[in-house]
Design a protein around this motif. Structure first.
Motif, short mmCIF file in Angstrom:
data_model
loop_
_atom_site.label_atom_id
_atom_site.label_comp_id
_atom_site.label_asym_id
_atom_site.label_seq_id
_atom_site.Cartn_x
_atom_site.Cartn_y
_atom_site.Cartn_z
N SER A 94 0.86 -1.18 0.00
CA SER A 94 0.00 0.00 0.00
C SER A 94 0.90 1.23 0.00
CB SER A 94 -0.92 0.00 1.23
OG SER A 94 -1.96 -0.92 1.07
N THR A 95 0.61 2.16 -0.87
CA THR A 95 1.47 3.34 -1.02
C THR A 95 0.78 4.58 -0.48
OG1 THR A 95 0.59 3.62 -3.26
CG2 THR A 95 2.67 2.41 -3.03
N PRO A 96 1.59 5.52 0.12
CA PRO A 96 3.04 5.49 0.28
C PRO A 96 3.48 4.56 1.42
CG PRO A 96 2.16 7.42 1.38
CD PRO A 96 1.00 6.75 0.71
N PRO A 116 -2.90 2.06 -3.50
CA PRO A 116 -2.81 3.29 -2.69
C PRO A 116 -3.69 3.22 -1.45
CG PRO A 116 -3.14 3.81 -5.01
CD PRO A 116 -3.38 2.34 -4.86
N TYR A 117 -3.23 3.86 -0.39
CA TYR A 117 -4.09 4.05 0.78
C TYR A 117 -5.26 4.95 0.39
CZ TYR A 117 -0.79 2.01 4.13
OH TYR A 117 0.01 1.14 4.82
N THR A 122 -6.25 5.22 5.47
CA THR A 122 -6.70 3.91 5.90
C THR A 122 -6.50 2.93 4.75
OG1 THR A 122 -8.96 4.44 5.19
CG2 THR A 122 -8.41 4.83 7.51
N ILE A 123 -6.49 1.64 5.06
CA ILE A 123 -6.23 0.64 4.04
C ILE A 123 -7.48 0.38 3.19
CG2 ILE A 123 -4.35 -0.55 5.21
CD1 ILE A 123 -6.40 -2.52 6.29
N ASP A 124 -7.24 0.04 1.95
CA ASP A 124 -8.32 -0.24 0.99
C ASP A 124 -8.53 -1.76 0.97
OD1 ASP A 124 -10.05 -0.54 -1.13
OD2 ASP A 124 -8.95 0.80 -2.47
N ILE A 125 -9.33 -2.25 1.91
CA ILE A 125 -9.52 -3.69 2.07
C ILE A 125 -10.18 -4.30 0.84
CG2 ILE A 125 -10.64 -5.50 3.43
CD1 ILE A 125 -10.40 -3.72 5.87
N LEU A 126 -11.14 -3.60 0.25
CA LEU A 126 -11.86 -4.12 -0.90
C LEU A 126 -10.93 -4.38 -2.07
CD1 LEU A 126 -14.56 -4.90 -2.18
CD2 LEU A 126 -14.86 -2.49 -2.84
#
Length: 309
Positions: A94-96, A116-117, A122-126
């Protein structure tokens, strides 16, 4: 500057002592008494370290509250990251994020998938769930470098379940973990899973102020411990790093003092930086703060402070 702490590359640009803000080390310095422990350890340099590092792993396991059979060690956290990457089919980041995730993947010829975040970091779980495949490795900073934020506890559990179900692997880089407020400990959080398809790595570098020692450590499943043991370099931990590891993790007073100090200073720095009109200050949970320059570019600011007396 690719990595912090590289002062020698810039010594011709300044005259006198340069204050280094680039490597996020505990400002209290190493634990008191470590110097004597290292001097006492000098007697061991004529012998190879224990190739299985039994005493060191016991010290780390006690500190992390995990089994010695789940403990892994390396020449800094980067070596552990490198070992996990060697075992992976593809690497998702996940960037940055910390540049070495991608750099080590490139060196080992691994395909890199960049996700990318979200705008709030926050993280892009999907998206991760849609792209992850069996045998993949996803590496996430927890807290992340440079955003300074940890993954929300509920989101982390959800993410792990998605990754584990797909037959992929999750690696949490927690090099700055001890600086954060304690609302969850990932090692405790995933104990019931036996760390299946999961690695959690930390380091003596930041919190214990020992970047020169090069001691990374962590916790993973016994299956991954076995796989890593087949590819890791022998004797990657030298006698002084081993002596340091057998000393620092039991210094509870130092650990608690450092946590209190960083919590106080984090609040102060965020409050004071937020008063400046030419920068945007982001929330952080660790000992560094991400800012966005609104007036200048980073190269101008870097060179300005490099030359400022």
């Amino acid at each position: 500057m690719e990595h912090g702490g590289d002062l020698l590359s810039y010594e011709k640009y300044y005259d006198g002592e340069l204050i280094d803000y680039s490597s996020n080390i505990n400002p209290l310095g190493p634990p008191k008494g470590l110097e004597k422990a290292l001097i006492d350890g000098f007697k061991n340099i004529q012998s190879y370290p224990d190739i299985k590092y039994r005493r060191l792993k016991k010290s780390i396991a006690n500190y992390l509250s995990c089994s010695e059979n789940n403990t892994i060690i390396g020449n800094g956290a980067v070596e552990l990251i490198d070992n996990f990457i060697i075992l992976a089919n593809r690497v998702l980041v996940s960037t940055p994020s910390f540049s070495e995730y991608e750099k080590r993947a490139i060196i080992h010829g691994k395909e890199i998938i960049r996700i990318p975040y979200n705008l709030d970091f926050t993280i892009d779980i999907l998206t991760i769930g849609n792209k992850i495949q069996k045998g993949d490795l996803i590496i996430l900073g927890n807290p992340n470098n440079p955003t300074g934020l940890r993954i929300d506890k509920i989101e982390l559990i959800m993410l792990y379940n998605v990754i584990n179900k797909s037959g992929a692997y999750l690696l949490l880089d927690e090099a700055f973990f001890e600086f954060c407020p304690i609302d969850y400990d990932s090692i405790e959080l995933f104990r019931q899973t036996n760390y299946e398809n999961l690695g959690i790595i930390r380091a003596a570098t930041k919190f214990f102020a020992l970047p020169g020692i090069r001691l990374g450590y962590g916790c993973t499943s016994t299956e991954l411990v076995e796989k890593i043991s087949k590819i890791e370099l022998p004797w990657s931990i030298n006698s002084f790093a081993e002596a340091a590891g057998n000393f620092i993790f039991s210094d509870k007073g130092y650990i608690e003092e450092s946590k209190r100090y960083v919590e106080k200073e984090r609040q102060y720095m965020h409050q004071e930086l937020s008063k400046l009109s030419n920068i945007k200050v982001f929330l952080t949970e660790t000992n560094y703060i991400l800012i966005k320059l609104l007036k200048w570019n980073e190269e101008y600011v870097f060179n300005f402070f490099l030359r400022e007396e």
